[in-house]
Design a protein around this motif. Structure first.
Motif, PDB file in Angstrom:
ATOM      1  N   VAL A   2       0.857  -1.178   0.000  1.00  0.00           N
ATOM      2  CA  VAL A   2       0.000   0.000   0.000  1.00  0.00           C
ATOM      3  C   VAL A   2       0.899   1.236   0.000  1.00  0.00           C
ATOM      4  O   VAL A   2       1.774   1.384   0.841  1.00  0.00           O
ATOM      5  N   TYR A  18      -3.184   3.574  -2.248  1.00  0.00           N
ATOM      6  CA  TYR A  18      -3.482   2.624  -3.315  1.00  0.00           C
ATOM      7  C   TYR A  18      -2.466   1.482  -3.264  1.00  0.00           C
ATOM      8  O   TYR A  18      -1.408   1.595  -2.648  1.00  0.00           O
ATOM      9  N   SER A  19      -2.789   0.388  -3.918  1.00  0.00           N
ATOM     10  CA  SER A  19      -1.881  -0.752  -4.025  1.00  0.00           C
ATOM     11  C   SER A  19      -1.027  -0.582  -5.277  1.00  0.00           C
ATOM     12  O   SER A  19      -1.570  -0.414  -6.364  1.00  0.00           O
ATOM     13  N   ILE A  25      -7.388  -2.557  -1.566  1.00  0.00           N
ATOM     14  CA  ILE A  25      -6.898  -2.300  -0.221  1.00  0.00           C
ATOM     15  C   ILE A  25      -8.089  -2.409   0.721  1.00  0.00           C
ATOM     16  O   ILE A  25      -9.253  -2.305   0.289  1.00  0.00           O
ATOM     17  N   GLU A  47      -3.153  -4.308   2.121  1.00  0.00           N
ATOM     18  CA  GLU A  47      -3.327  -4.828   0.767  1.00  0.00           C
ATOM     19  C   GLU A  47      -3.958  -6.208   0.858  1.00  0.00           C
ATOM     20  O   GLU A  47      -3.573  -7.026   1.686  1.00  0.00           O
TER      21      GLU A  47
END
Length: 67
Positions: A2, A18-19, A25, A47
């Motif tokens: 993440v 965000y991943s 996530i 994540e």
């Protein structure tokens, strides 16, 4: 992993999560493609192993790279 970055929106800082591997996530049992939060809340995301749809992953990476 993440990723957390700072995004400035209308002159105010926000934390964008965000991943970087294209996965959803999660926070408190809710899945997110990405998330944007006020810094004072200090939210943490994990994540997941659930992949994003390819189109969604492309949109998120475009947004992440558009500083």
């Amino acid at each position: 992993m993440v990723v957390q970055t700072i995004k400035i929106i209308n002159g105010n800082p926000f934390i964008y999560h965000y991943s970087d591997a294209g996965f959803y996530i999660e926070r408190e049992g809710i899945l997110y493609a990405d998330a944007i939060d006020l810094p004072q809340f200090e939210y943490r995301y994990n994540e997941t192993d659930e992949p994003l749809e390819p189109e969604t992953a492309q949109e998120i990476m475009a947004l992440a790279n558009n500083d």
